[in-house]
Design an enzyme around this catalytic site. Structure first.
Site, mmCIF file in Angstrom:
data_model
loop_
_atom_site.group_PDB
_atom_site.id
_atom_site.type_symbol
_atom_site.label_atom_id
_atom_site.label_comp_id
_atom_site.label_asym_id
_atom_site.label_seq_id
_atom_site.Cartn_x
_atom_site.Cartn_y
_atom_site.Cartn_z
ATOM 1 N N GLU A 76 20.625 22.902 31.515
ATOM 2 C CA GLU A 76 20.467 23.176 32.941
ATOM 3 C C GLU A 76 19.149 23.894 33.238
ATOM 4 O OE1 GLU A 76 23.466 25.640 34.813
ATOM 5 O OE2 GLU A 76 22.649 25.146 36.781
ATOM 6 N N ASP A 97 25.265 23.875 29.399
ATOM 7 C CA ASP A 97 25.284 24.803 30.534
ATOM 8 C C ASP A 97 25.451 26.193 29.930
ATOM 9 O OD1 ASP A 97 25.599 26.230 32.839
ATOM 10 O OD2 ASP A 97 26.867 24.732 33.805
ATOM 11 N N ILE A 99 25.510 29.220 31.120
ATOM 12 C CA ILE A 99 26.566 29.986 31.801
ATOM 13 C C ILE A 99 27.073 29.116 32.946
ATOM 14 C CG2 ILE A 99 27.147 32.049 33.156
ATOM 15 C CD1 ILE A 99 25.020 33.559 31.541
ATOM 16 N N ASP A 100 28.291 28.662 32.822
ATOM 17 C CA ASP A 100 28.894 27.908 33.917
ATOM 18 C C ASP A 100 29.801 28.877 34.665
ATOM 19 O OD1 ASP A 100 29.437 25.451 35.390
ATOM 20 O OD2 ASP A 100 31.470 25.699 34.624
ATOM 21 N N THR A 102 27.999 31.021 37.188
ATOM 22 C CA THR A 102 27.047 32.139 37.305
ATOM 23 C C THR A 102 27.380 33.054 38.485
ATOM 24 O OG1 THR A 102 25.322 30.907 36.186
ATOM 25 C CG2 THR A 102 24.586 32.716 37.536
ATOM 26 N N ASP A 226 27.675 20.599 33.830
ATOM 27 C CA ASP A 226 28.895 21.253 34.331
ATOM 28 C C ASP A 226 30.145 20.678 33.651
ATOM 29 O OD1 ASP A 226 27.576 22.786 36.401
ATOM 30 O OD2 ASP A 226 27.389 20.937 37.554
HETATM 31 C C1 IPD Z 1 28.680 25.765 39.088
HETATM 32 C C2 IPD Z 1 30.131 25.740 38.683
HETATM 33 C C3 IPD Z 1 31.021 25.539 39.885
HETATM 34 C C4 IPD Z 1 30.644 24.301 40.674
HETATM 35 C C5 IPD Z 1 29.172 24.398 41.059
HETATM 36 C C6 IPD Z 1 28.306 24.523 39.809
HETATM 37 P P1 IPD Z 1 26.813 27.130 37.697
HETATM 38 O O1 IPD Z 1 27.847 25.873 37.943
HETATM 39 O O2 IPD Z 1 30.408 24.722 37.762
HETATM 40 O O3 IPD Z 1 32.355 25.415 39.474
HETATM 41 O O4 IPD Z 1 31.420 24.180 41.819
HETATM 42 O O5 IPD Z 1 28.751 23.297 41.768
HETATM 43 O O6 IPD Z 1 26.956 24.561 40.188
HETATM 44 O O7 IPD Z 1 25.775 27.018 38.752
HETATM 45 O O8 IPD Z 1 27.583 28.364 37.760
HETATM 46 O O9 IPD Z 1 26.293 26.785 36.337
HETATM 47 CA CA CA Z 2 27.368 24.803 35.848
HETATM 48 CA CA CA Z 3 24.861 27.293 34.768
#
Ligand code: IPD
Ligand code: CA
Ligand code: CA
Length: 284
Positions: A76, A97, A99-100, A102, A226
């Site tokens: 990412e 990813d 940190i999913d 964030t 994601d």
């Molecule tokens: C997010 C998470 C979230 C989703 C967002 C993503 P991030 O990833 O996966 O569940 O609804 O669209 O962007 O930005 O925290 O890596």
């Molecule tokens: Ca993510």
């Molecule tokens: Ca992320």
């Protein structure tokens, strides 16, 4: 490549990646303790990142590259830095990813994870999703089942919406052009589900589906990182992923309807279609 050689190769990728992701846990946790002071926005006020996202991604890539110089990466943060469109080839490719979740991470909601998937010949074959705060390591590799902290997990074989916990996210709720469509879909799906949850981490949501906490999930406008890790875990736990309106799931455009069973996906797709029939798409 014979089946057994292929299997051994994938197992090796899996073992090394699992150990590496585990090692990144304390690094991410260090950031979680102080994340508030360390974030900046990316493309918009709601698109946030911390220095730890980059730190974890760099560590993962360095470790994986050292162990497997033949592999490629779709990460990412690297993709954001290069301002590039990710391209998946037949080469073994790690989809990362760091940190999913964030926003959860920054707001000290203990629901975020490190997510790593591996695709070979464009097929997802390894998935690792780690929430170090909850000490939950979800993992899977093709044909060998899905695990939570080493214990086998399975979906709950739910086939009816009125028995289902629905996970629903509007990934880009800030975009006026799609808001109406997604709110209408939510209204249709949530009205007939036992309960509706929005967790803020797509990767962990797929793992909750894999372990039977949730029964179905609908979300669009996500990115490959994601979903890649969680997709393998869900499939290996017996669940199914389709394109939002049925049809084949595409990791490079992961608009998705996922569930414990195909029966549930069929019902969801019908409800999504009913909702879309109420939406005025001329606004787009
Ligand atoms: C997010 C998470 C979230 C989703 C967002 C993503 P991030 O990833 O996966 O569940 O609804 O669209 O962007 O930005 O925290 O890596
Ligand atoms: Ca993510
Ligand atoms: Ca992320």
């Amino acid at each position: 490549m014979s089946d057994s050689v292929e299997s051994e190769t994938i197992r090796n990728y899996y073992n090394v990646a699992l150990e590496l992701v585990m090692k990144c846990g304390p690094v991410a946790c260090e950031g979680y303790e102080q994340a508030d002071a360390n974030f900046k926005t990316k493309s918009a006020f709601y698109d946030v990142v911390t220095v730890y996202d980059k730190k974890v991604e760099d560590l993962l890539i360095a470790g994986l590259q050292k162990a497997f110089p033949e592999t490629k990466f779709i990460g990412e943060e690297g993709t954001a830095e290069n301002n590039s469109e990710p391209v998946l080839t037949n080469a073994p490719t790690w989809i990362i990813d760091p940190i999913d979740g964030t926003t959860n991470f920054i707001h000290r909601i203990p629901h975020w994870c490190i997510s790593v998937g591996l695709a070979i010949n464009r097929e997802l074959v390894v998935g690792i999703v780690y929430n170090p705060i909850a000490n939950e390591m979800y993992s899977a590799w093709k044909g060998h089942g899905a695990y939570l902290n080493g214990k086998r997990i399975h979906v709950r074989k739910c086939t009816e919406m009125n028995d289902a916990v629905l996970a629903y996210e509007v990934s880009i709720i800030h975009a006026a052009s799609v808001r109406d469509k997604y709110v209408k879909r939510l209204s249709k799906l949530a009205a007939v589900s036992t309960g509706t949850r929005c967790m803020g981490s797509a990767a962990l949501t797929l793992c909750y589906l894999a372990s039977g906490c949730f029964d179905c999930y609908h979300v669009e406008d996500l990115q490959p990182w994601d979903i890649a890790g969680g997709a393998v875990i869900l499939r290996e736990a017996g669940g199914v992923l389709y394109h939002s309106k049925g049809g084949e799931f595409n990791i490079m455009k992961p608009d998705l309807t996922a569930a414990a069973t195909p029966e549930l996906v069929k019902i969801m797709v019908g409800l999504i279609e009913e909702a879309d029939a109420l939406t005025d798409f001329t606004f787009k």
